[in-house]
Design an enzyme around this catalytic site. Structure first.
Site, mmCIF file in Angstrom:
data_model
loop_
_atom_site.group_PDB
_atom_site.id
_atom_site.type_symbol
_atom_site.label_atom_id
_atom_site.label_comp_id
_atom_site.label_asym_id
_atom_site.label_seq_id
_atom_site.Cartn_x
_atom_site.Cartn_y
_atom_site.Cartn_z
ATOM 1 C CE1 TYR A 53 0.642 0.046 4.543
ATOM 2 C CE2 TYR A 53 -0.389 -2.075 4.233
ATOM 3 C CZ TYR A 53 0.350 -1.197 5.011
ATOM 4 O OH TYR A 53 0.792 -1.586 6.251
ATOM 5 C CE LYS A 99 -13.409 20.462 -7.014
ATOM 6 N NZ LYS A 99 -13.547 20.679 -8.475
#
Length: 120
Positions: A53, A99
């Site tokens: 990761y 966002k």
């Protein structure tokens, strides 16, 4: 199929259609699951038998912050493409790009796009 998850990866970038978004930038958050066979890593306990990761995040960060896109759809797609290009073990990706500072006159937590992409 097994999966590795990255949750709420916080990145600053310059995506958006408005000039102030490209000029000032803003914070985005990425949730990402990538699917691969982890059976070898489960047996070997060896980092070389998985897609780290840490390496995946390095790729995500480089691609996501390396270029400005008008649409978060395009930014999310480029992240998926880069992960497939760099890690042949990855078979599927689910990504949600959030966002929270979208220039919309409304009260909200975030606007987002979610994509699911599979290796062809």
């Amino acid at each position: 199929m097994d999966k590795i998850t990255v949750k709420n990866l916080k990145l600053f970038a310059y995506h958006g259609v408005n000039p102030e978004e490209k000029e000032n930038g803003q914070t985005f958050y990425i949730d990402l699951d990538y699917y691969l066979d982890l059976s070898k890593a489960c047996e070997s306990d060896c980092l070389d038998d998985t897609v780290s990761y840490a390496k995946a995040v390095k790729t995500i960060r480089r691609v996501f912050t390396g270029k400005s896109y008008d649409l978060i759809e395009k930014a999310a797609q480029r992240v998926c493409e880069a992960l497939f290009e760099e890690f042949e073990e990855i078979q599927r990706i689910d990504i949600t790009l959030k966002k929270p500072e979208a220039p919309v006159k409304a009260e909200f937590d975030y606007m987002a796009v979610s994509l699911t992409r599979k290796r062809i």
